[in-house]
Design a protein around this motif. Structure first.
Motif, PDB file in Angstrom:
ATOM      1  N   ARG A  62       0.961  -1.203  -0.011  1.00  0.00           N
ATOM      2  CA  ARG A  62       0.046   0.054   0.004  1.00  0.00           C
ATOM      3  C   ARG A  62       0.823   1.160  -0.042  1.00  0.00           C
ATOM      4  O   ARG A  62       0.419   2.262  -0.665  1.00  0.00           O
ATOM      5  CB  ARG A  62      -0.835  -0.141   1.272  1.00  0.00           C
ATOM      6  N   LEU A  63       2.171   1.140   0.687  1.00  0.00           N
ATOM      7  CA  LEU A  63       2.819   2.258   0.871  1.00  0.00           C
ATOM      8  C   LEU A  63       3.463   2.548  -0.576  1.00  0.00           C
ATOM      9  O   LEU A  63       3.609   3.530  -1.036  1.00  0.00           O
ATOM     10  CB  LEU A  63       3.912   1.957   1.675  1.00  0.00           C
ATOM     11  N   PHE A  64       3.855   1.651  -1.233  1.00  0.00           N
ATOM     12  CA  PHE A  64       4.469   1.583  -2.666  1.00  0.00           C
ATOM     13  C   PHE A  64       3.448   2.143  -3.550  1.00  0.00           C
ATOM     14  O   PHE A  64       3.817   2.861  -4.473  1.00  0.00           O
ATOM     15  CB  PHE A  64       5.127   0.317  -3.083  1.00  0.00           C
ATOM     16  N   PHE A  65       2.175   1.787  -3.526  1.00  0.00           N
ATOM     17  CA  PHE A  65       1.299   2.177  -4.402  1.00  0.00           C
ATOM     18  C   PHE A  65       0.858   3.872  -4.389  1.00  0.00           C
ATOM     19  O   PHE A  65       0.841   4.222  -5.316  1.00  0.00           O
ATOM     20  CB  PHE A  65      -0.156   1.350  -3.951  1.00  0.00           C
ATOM     21  N   ALA A  67       3.417   5.822  -3.217  1.00  0.00           N
ATOM     22  CA  ALA A  67       4.731   6.418  -3.226  1.00  0.00           C
ATOM     23  C   ALA A  67       5.165   6.292  -4.905  1.00  0.00           C
ATOM     24  O   ALA A  67       6.133   6.728  -5.240  1.00  0.00           O
ATOM     25  CB  ALA A  67       5.831   5.884  -2.257  1.00  0.00           C
ATOM     26  N   SER A  68       4.299   5.702  -5.727  1.00  0.00           N
ATOM     27  CA  SER A  68       4.456   5.462  -7.244  1.00  0.00           C
ATOM     28  C   SER A  68       3.572   6.016  -7.991  1.00  0.00           C
ATOM     29  O   SER A  68       2.331   6.497  -7.471  1.00  0.00           O
ATOM     30  CB  SER A  68       4.564   4.027  -7.506  1.00  0.00           C
ATOM     31  N   PRO A  69       3.955   6.587  -9.060  1.00  0.00           N
ATOM     32  CA  PRO A  69       3.000   7.482 -10.063  1.00  0.00           C
ATOM     33  C   PRO A  69       2.080   6.629 -10.582  1.00  0.00           C
ATOM     34  O   PRO A  69       2.036   6.212 -11.841  1.00  0.00           O
ATOM     35  CB  PRO A  69       3.831   8.253 -11.088  1.00  0.00           C
ATOM     36  N   MET A 123      14.158   6.808  -7.334  1.00  0.00           N
ATOM     37  CA  MET A 123      14.784   5.697  -6.914  1.00  0.00           C
ATOM     38  C   MET A 123      13.838   4.430  -6.828  1.00  0.00           C
ATOM     39  O   MET A 123      14.293   3.371  -6.428  1.00  0.00           O
ATOM     40  CB  MET A 123      15.709   5.682  -5.590  1.00  0.00           C
ATOM     41  N   ASN A 124      12.627   4.558  -6.920  1.00  0.00           N
ATOM     42  CA  ASN A 124      11.622   3.922  -6.553  1.00  0.00           C
ATOM     43  C   ASN A 124      11.461   2.905  -7.741  1.00  0.00           C
ATOM     44  O   ASN A 124      11.121   3.297  -8.750  1.00  0.00           O
ATOM     45  CB  ASN A 124      10.230   4.469  -6.575  1.00  0.00           C
ATOM     46  N   PRO A 125      11.677   1.418  -7.532  1.00  0.00           N
ATOM     47  CA  PRO A 125      11.705   0.518  -8.723  1.00  0.00           C
ATOM     48  C   PRO A 125      10.360   0.480  -9.443  1.00  0.00           C
ATOM     49  O   PRO A 125      10.383   0.324 -10.756  1.00  0.00           O
ATOM     50  CB  PRO A 125      12.149  -1.017  -8.257  1.00  0.00           C
ATOM     51  N   VAL A 126       9.363   0.805  -8.827  1.00  0.00           N
ATOM     52  CA  VAL A 126       8.108   0.657  -9.516  1.00  0.00           C
ATOM     53  C   VAL A 126       7.911   1.808 -10.311  1.00  0.00           C
ATOM     54  O   VAL A 126       7.168   1.805 -11.490  1.00  0.00           O
ATOM     55  CB  VAL A 126       6.896   0.715  -8.416  1.00  0.00           C
ATOM     56  N   ALA A 127       8.261   2.946  -9.812  1.00  0.00           N
ATOM     57  CA  ALA A 127       8.219   4.148 -10.630  1.00  0.00           C
ATOM     58  C   ALA A 127       8.843   4.254 -11.766  1.00  0.00           C
ATOM     59  O   ALA A 127       8.512   4.586 -12.985  1.00  0.00           O
ATOM     60  CB  ALA A 127       8.568   5.426  -9.862  1.00  0.00           C
TER      61      ALA A 127
END
Length: 263
Positions: free
Chosen positions: A179-182, A184-186, A209-213
């Motif tokens: 949920r945090l990554f959701f 924290a990502s565009p 630096m976010n791999p999902v982004a």
């Protein structure tokens, strides 16, 4: 290490079987069956479009395409990561009866979710056609980005499936981490593109630096903006993922007896 990889390759028939059974099991008891692979990402887009555009009044004319790419890719990542926690533990009965390379279970899971993502690509293609987006020659780079995403998810899956055998609480924590990554990502906001950023500039360094982004921006660069993605971030992500995969396969090889003992 090489013997262990060879053992995995010898079990390719089992790997194929696990992938097929995983695909059948996901919608086995539903009326719509495999149609949910198309309907689920579509419903997600409708919900978040209503929230962001209708209620909050945000997003531009290209927002539906931006949103569908983000949600489809995120669904692949989120589903794979969350399911990885139980990739080994749910096959306890099989593992205790027959010797199998334990890493084959997270590998099969990652490949299964790749097939699900392919149905999501159909939804993306529909949105691109409706809103008049015609990808350029950069579309030939899409399989490369998909492969990089798969390598990244295999690395995560191998790690999580192993560690959860010994620390079952990981499964409960993952929901909150994802949920945090959701947020924290565009995915639903346009912070991935500087010209439309909803974030202060000081946070963009963390975002980059976010791999999902990194992955999301690569898909959008190819499908929406008709430009070559930033391959530096993709290259670093690929190298780190391959290193993790090699390390985890070595770790599985050396510690599989511990998995059997715990299960």
């Amino acid at each position: 290490m090489l013997n262990y990889i060879s053992e995995i390759l010898k079990r390719k028939d089992l790997l194929i079987y696990l992938v097929k059974s995983g695909l059948k099991a996901e919608n086995r008891n539903s009326y719509l069956g495999y149609f949910w692979w198309l309907l689920d990402p579509l419903l997600n887009v409708i919900v978040y479009y209503f929230l962001v555009v209708v209620i909050l009044g945000r997003g531009g004319p290209d927002y539906p395409v931006f949103l569908v790419i983000g949600l489809v890719v995120w669904r692949w990542i989120n589903t794979t990561v969350n399911a990885s926690a139980k990739a080994i533990t749910k096959y306890t009965s099989i593992i205790n009866q027959v010797y199998l390379p334990k890493s084959i279970f997270p590998l099969s899971l990652s490949i299964t979710q790749l097939f699900n993502f392919c149905f999501g690509l159909v939804v993306i293609a529909i949105f691109l056609a409706i809103f008049g987006y015609v990808p350029g020659w950069q579309l030939i780079l899409l399989p490369v980005v998909i492969l990089i995403t798969l390598i990244f998810l295999i690395a995560i899956s191998l790690f999580l499936s192993y560690i959860t055998v010994f620390v079952r609480d990981i499964d409960n924590v993952l929901t909150h981490v994802m949920r945090l990554f959701f947020y924290a990502s565009p995915i639903i906001w346009e912070g991935g593109r500087l010209q439309n950023s909803d974030l202060p500039e000081q946070f963009l360094v963390i975002l980059n630096m976010n791999p999902v982004a990194i992955l999301l921006n690569a898909y959008r660069d190819i499908l929406m903006d008709q430009k070559v993605p930033q391959f530096l971030g993709l290259f670093v992500l690929t190298v780190l993922s391959i290193l993790v995969i090699v390390y985890m396969l070595h770790h599985y090889n050396k510690n599989e007896h511990k998995i059997i003992k715990v299960l």
